[in-house]
Design an enzyme around this catalytic site. Structure first.
Site, PDB file in Angstrom:
ATOM      1  N   CYS A   1     -17.209  13.650 -35.343  1.00 45.76           N
ATOM      2  CA  CYS A   1     -15.833  12.699 -35.120  1.00 45.76           C
ATOM      3  C   CYS A   1     -16.466  11.371 -35.230  1.00 45.76           C
ATOM      4  O   CYS A   1     -15.617  10.380 -35.408  1.00 45.76           O
ATOM      5  CB  CYS A   1     -15.047  12.804 -34.054  1.00 45.76           C
ATOM      6  SG  CYS A   1     -14.062  14.422 -33.911  1.00 45.76           S
TER       7      CYS A   1
ATOM      8  N   TRP B   1       7.921  -0.718 -14.226  1.00 43.99           N
ATOM      9  CA  TRP B   1       8.232   0.598 -15.047  1.00 43.99           C
ATOM     10  C   TRP B   1       7.376   0.625 -16.152  1.00 43.99           C
ATOM     11  O   TRP B   1       7.320  -0.324 -17.022  1.00 43.99           O
ATOM     12  CB  TRP B   1       9.909   0.404 -15.185  1.00 43.99           C
ATOM     13  CG  TRP B   1      10.610   0.586 -14.045  1.00 43.99           C
ATOM     14  CD1 TRP B   1      11.448  -0.654 -13.558  1.00 43.99           C
ATOM     15  CD2 TRP B   1      10.967   1.788 -13.342  1.00 43.99           C
ATOM     16  NE1 TRP B   1      12.045  -0.257 -12.375  1.00 43.99           N
ATOM     17  CE2 TRP B   1      12.241   1.156 -12.364  1.00 43.99           C
ATOM     18  CE3 TRP B   1      10.789   3.081 -13.603  1.00 43.99           C
ATOM     19  CZ2 TRP B   1      12.792   1.945 -11.592  1.00 43.99           C
ATOM     20  CZ3 TRP B   1      11.576   4.063 -12.860  1.00 43.99           C
ATOM     21  CH2 TRP B   1      12.371   3.693 -11.864  1.00 43.99           C
TER      22      TRP B   1
ATOM     23  N   ALA C   1     -20.014  22.653 -31.850  1.00 40.61           N
ATOM     24  CA  ALA C   1     -19.076  22.460 -30.725  1.00 40.61           C
ATOM     25  C   ALA C   1     -18.770  23.728 -29.941  1.00 40.61           C
ATOM     26  O   ALA C   1     -19.221  24.045 -28.786  1.00 40.61           O
ATOM     27  CB  ALA C   1     -17.651  21.679 -30.882  1.00 40.61           C
TER      28      ALA C   1
ATOM     29  N   GLU D   1     -27.036  29.319 -37.605  1.00 38.83           N
ATOM     30  CA  GLU D   1     -26.271  28.232 -38.195  1.00 38.83           C
ATOM     31  C   GLU D   1     -26.803  28.150 -39.797  1.00 38.83           C
ATOM     32  O   GLU D   1     -28.001  28.162 -40.116  1.00 38.83           O
ATOM     33  CB  GLU D   1     -26.835  27.177 -37.441  1.00 38.83           C
ATOM     34  CG  GLU D   1     -26.542  25.833 -38.037  1.00 38.83           C
ATOM     35  CD  GLU D   1     -25.052  25.448 -38.276  1.00 38.83           C
ATOM     36  OE1 GLU D   1     -24.766  24.982 -39.501  1.00 38.83           O
ATOM     37  OE2 GLU D   1     -24.083  25.942 -37.435  1.00 38.83           O
TER      38      GLU D   1
ATOM     39  N   SER E   1     -25.147  20.863 -32.800  1.00 39.06           N
ATOM     40  CA  SER E   1     -24.474  19.977 -31.833  1.00 39.06           C
ATOM     41  C   SER E   1     -24.481  18.363 -32.089  1.00 39.06           C
ATOM     42  O   SER E   1     -25.008  17.859 -31.495  1.00 39.06           O
ATOM     43  CB  SER E   1     -25.124  20.225 -30.431  1.00 39.06           C
ATOM     44  OG  SER E   1     -25.146  21.364 -30.120  1.00 39.06           O
TER      45      SER E   1
ATOM     46  N   LYS F   1      10.505  -0.039 -27.578  1.00 38.38           N
ATOM     47  CA  LYS F   1       9.364  -0.967 -28.002  1.00 38.38           C
ATOM     48  C   LYS F   1       9.239  -1.701 -26.646  1.00 38.38           C
ATOM     49  O   LYS F   1      10.335  -2.220 -26.231  1.00 38.38           O
ATOM     50  CB  LYS F   1       9.909  -1.922 -29.126  1.00 38.38           C
ATOM     51  CG  LYS F   1       8.890  -3.133 -29.456  1.00 38.38           C
ATOM     52  CD  LYS F   1       9.380  -4.031 -30.215  1.00 38.38           C
ATOM     53  CE  LYS F   1       8.417  -5.483 -30.383  1.00 38.38           C
ATOM     54  NZ  LYS F   1       8.912  -6.369 -31.630  1.00 38.38           N
TER      55      LYS F   1
END
Length: 441
Positions: A42, A430, A10, A32, A38, A357
């Protein structure tokens, strides 16, 4: 100009692309130690679960692509072992041949990332005990899954531990997660982590708390995980107890006590013409007003980009982080940004917190889901310090709003005054953030 980058993921490749963009005559060499460049680390748990059907989908560009398209010297299986800052030389071992190598540099970026913590427990090298950090790790785990294992034990309740627990649960395995603390998800406060515990119970994932793993019993393969309390029968073990910066080979560069390279806002180290970025480096935390260490792909890509620009003379500064993250655990999304209560206490803030909540959209609209929220704020100034949000839907939106508010140092009153979008299928008149902020003293 000779640019050398240690690390092909990254941060390193984000920097390489900026150097390529701004310096047409750049001679770029990437060192490397593995064979894959690359890739989306995740995404590994989602290949395991089958949500992503092909490992190749995680790879953005191969070394040959960097060589052919961008003219970079993208080396593989080259492990840097030392830097001579006076002679401006990187030395190491070429694992293809077993021979030593040395490469001269004018500008150097250290983007070596982080290594998973590998404990010295007895049995850690048994055939069915794994760490999950890269694609080879994943491939080895998936081979064992295909052998028909049923009981999986995960050591550690952080990001990866929870994601892997979900993956094995979706594969129909019996999952036990052993955590040495009182609750999983240490990026949250304990009162928010209870929602994670409840979700695990719904899906028959067994959480074990306050047990310290001591060893694994077995000969060729682990048959039991032995803790300081009892033993757990198992067919496969994943050890996920955090990471540490991959910086042990660096001696002259200034580091934190835990090994992260200390950098300034231009990603410069204390050594002239040597930069660092990503999971091996510190990040400035905008709320704490101090350097921190939060190894995430978002931070690594941003820091790498800034480092690459400054290496070629384009003056850009890294503005810092607020500590934002989000992850999926079964039917819940778990989001956090800024400081928890325990973080605020550790950082010396006198603080208060509110719990709320609500619903992620208008409560009367079909499909409205519960949303659980906790906001932490400074006692005297009402300044927002952090937020935690958990629910089935609408979490990521609220975390990103809170992260933006933290970046701009907003107060709880200002949160209530935000002009947020409204239509019944998307929100209440809201927003839950505003309702929570209204509860502040």
């Amino acid at each position: 100009m000779n640019y050398v980058i240690i690390g092909g993921d990254a941060a390193g490749m984000s920097a390489a692309m900026q150097i390529f963009k701004y310096d047409e005559r750049a001679n770029i060499t990437i060192i490397e130690r593995g064979e894959i460049y690359s890739y989306a680390q995740c995404g590994l748990p989602y290949v395991l679960s089958g949500d992503i059907t092909d490992i190749e989908n995680l790879i953005v560009r191969t070394p040959s692509m960097y060589q052919k398209k961008f003219g970079m010297n993208a080396l593989t299986k080259h492990e840097a072992t030392a830097i001579d800052e006076t002679k401006k030389v990187v030395t190491g071992i070429n694992h293809h041949t077993g021979e030593a190598f040395s490469i001269d540099y004018d500008k150097l970026l250290i983007a070596t990332g982080a290594n998973p913590n590998r404990p010295s427990w007895e049995g850690i090298n048994l055939a069915n005990v794994f760490l999950l950090k890269d694609i080879p790790d994943l491939e080895a785990i998936m081979e064992k899954v295909d052998d028909g294992i049923e009981r999986v034990t995960i050591i550690g309740g952080g990001y990866v531990g929870l994601e892997v627990a979900e993956s094995f649960c979706k594969l129909g395995k019996h999952v036990t997660l052993i955590n040495r603390g009182q609750y999983v998800g240490k990026i949250f406060d304990e009162d928010m982590a209870t929602y994670i515990h409840e979700e695990a119970k719904k899906h028959s994932i067994h959480f074990v708390f306050e047990e310290n793993t001591e060893k694994f019993a077995g000969t060729v393969r682990a048959t039991h995980v032995i803790t300081d309390q009892t033993e757990h029968e198992t067919d496969l073990v994943i050890v996920s107890i955090g990471v540490h910066p991959n910086t042990e080979f660096l001696h002259s560069i200034q580091k934190t006590k835990k090994g992260a390279i200390i950098v300034n806002e231009r990603m410069e180290t204390n050594i002239r013409d040597v930069y660092a970025a990503g999971d091996c480096a510190t990040q400035f935390h905008r709320v704490k007003k101090a350097d921190d260490y939060i190894p995430l792909g978002t931070n690594a890509n941003k820091q790498g980009r800034i480092a690459g620009m400054n290496m070629v003379g384009v003056d850009r500064t890294f503005k810092g982080i607020v500590g934002s993250s989000v992850l999926k655990f079964m039917d819940l999304t778990l989001g956090k940004t800024g400081l928890t209560e325990k973080d605020a206490t550790a950082a010396g803030f006198e603080h208060e917190a509110v719990m709320y909540k609500g619903k992620h959209i208008a409560a009367y609209f079909p499909g409205a889901e519960d949303l659980y929220m906790k906001l932490v704020y400074e006692k005297n100034t009402n300044l927002l310090l952090g937020g935690q949000v958990i629910g089935k839907a609408g979490v990521d939106k609220r975390i990103d709003v809170l992260a933006t508010a933290l970046y701009n140092e907003m107060t709880m009153d200002e949160l209530e005054e935000l002009d947020l979008s409204y239509a019944p299928p998307y929100n209440g008149v809201w927003d839950p953030i505003q309702k929570a902020a209204r509860k502040a003293k």
